[in-house]
Enzyme design. Sequence first.
Site, PDB file in Angstrom:
ATOM      1  N   HIS A 295      51.745  44.475   2.683  1.00  0.00           N
ATOM      2  CA  HIS A 295      51.620  44.136   4.102  1.00  0.00           C
ATOM      3  C   HIS A 295      51.669  45.410   4.961  1.00  0.00           C
ATOM      4  CE1 HIS A 295      52.757  41.401   7.649  1.00  0.00           C
ATOM      5  NE2 HIS A 295      52.954  42.612   8.118  1.00  0.00           N
ATOM      6  N   GLU A 296      52.636  46.284   4.686  1.00  0.00           N
ATOM      7  CA  GLU A 296      52.796  47.485   5.521  1.00  0.00           C
ATOM      8  C   GLU A 296      51.652  48.477   5.310  1.00  0.00           C
ATOM      9  OE1 GLU A 296      54.782  47.238   7.873  1.00  0.00           O
ATOM     10  OE2 GLU A 296      55.904  45.540   7.089  1.00  0.00           O
TER      11      GLU A 296
ATOM     12  N   CYS B 275      55.041  38.875  10.933  1.00  0.00           N
ATOM     13  CA  CYS B 275      54.817  40.272  11.308  1.00  0.00           C
ATOM     14  C   CYS B 275      55.468  40.516  12.665  1.00  0.00           C
ATOM     15  CB  CYS B 275      53.311  40.532  11.379  1.00  0.00           C
ATOM     16  SG  CYS B 275      52.898  42.231  11.824  1.00  0.00           S
ATOM     17  N   LEU B 276      56.162  41.621  12.793  1.00  0.00           N
ATOM     18  CA  LEU B 276      56.810  41.938  14.070  1.00  0.00           C
ATOM     19  C   LEU B 276      55.784  42.073  15.194  1.00  0.00           C
ATOM     20  CD1 LEU B 276      59.495  44.558  12.927  1.00  0.00           C
ATOM     21  CD2 LEU B 276      59.867  42.170  13.576  1.00  0.00           C
TER      22      LEU B 276
ATOM     23  N   GLY C  57      59.972  45.450   7.371  1.00  0.00           N
ATOM     24  CA  GLY C  57      59.143  46.636   7.226  1.00  0.00           C
ATOM     25  C   GLY C  57      58.453  46.933   8.536  1.00  0.00           C
TER      26      GLY C  57
ATOM     27  N   HIS D 197      48.638  47.621   7.216  1.00  0.00           N
ATOM     28  CA  HIS D 197      48.701  48.034   8.630  1.00  0.00           C
ATOM     29  C   HIS D 197      48.063  49.415   8.835  1.00  0.00           C
ATOM     30  CE1 HIS D 197      50.897  45.114  11.025  1.00  0.00           C
ATOM     31  NE2 HIS D 197      51.860  45.002  10.140  1.00  0.00           N
TER      32      HIS D 197
ATOM     33  N   GLN E 264      52.310  50.101  14.332  1.00  0.00           N
ATOM     34  CA  GLN E 264      53.055  49.059  15.049  1.00  0.00           C
ATOM     35  C   GLN E 264      53.923  49.613  16.175  1.00  0.00           C
ATOM     36  OE1 GLN E 264      54.620  47.071  11.292  1.00  0.00           O
ATOM     37  NE2 GLN E 264      54.375  45.362  12.691  1.00  0.00           N
TER      38      GLN E 264
HETATM   39 ZN    ZN Z   1      53.213  43.498  10.003  1.00  0.00          ZN
END
Ligand code: ZN
Length: 170
Positions: free
Chosen positions: A139-140, A97-98, A46, A143, A51
């Site tokens: 999670h997304e 997380c990226l 995701g 953000h 991000q």
């Molecule tokens: Zn993340």
Amino acid sequence: MPVLEIRLYGDAVLREKAVPIRTIDDDVRALASDMLETVAEAEGVGLAGPQIGVSRRIIVVHPPNFEEDGERESPSVYVNPEIVQRAGPQESAEEGCLSIPGIYEQVKRPRHVRVRALDLDGKTVEFDAEGMLGRIFQHEIDHLDGVLFVDKIGPMRRALLKKQLRAFLE
Ligand code: ZN
């Protein structure tokens, strides 16, 4: 359609509250397409606007192999997504997380959520997600409010992680 640069922990944009998208126009559709390409390239599950440095309320979910994915149409882009209901027991599972590469921690979240969002045609969609998929949405969407998964781990683990997180800031 470029692959976008993923912002890392310490970047101020990750802590901003993202603004709602008023009109789904060609710019938004192009952004969505770039985000899908970026999440696939990064082999993530995701990605949220902040991000990639865009403080707007848009997420993409890219779970290629989840059984729960069967009923959803892909590609999976959600505009102004919100969690309208949380239910079920709190479950712990490992998250990464990226934007915080190399760090994986157990995070507790409710098992079941109900999500409401707009699709790329501006149509409201509302659906349930649970397990891994429900976790990805939580999670997304976090953000979009400037919340990162490392904010949600216990104080002991967080203290231990501090050094690693600081390394991102140097
Ligand atoms: Zn993340």
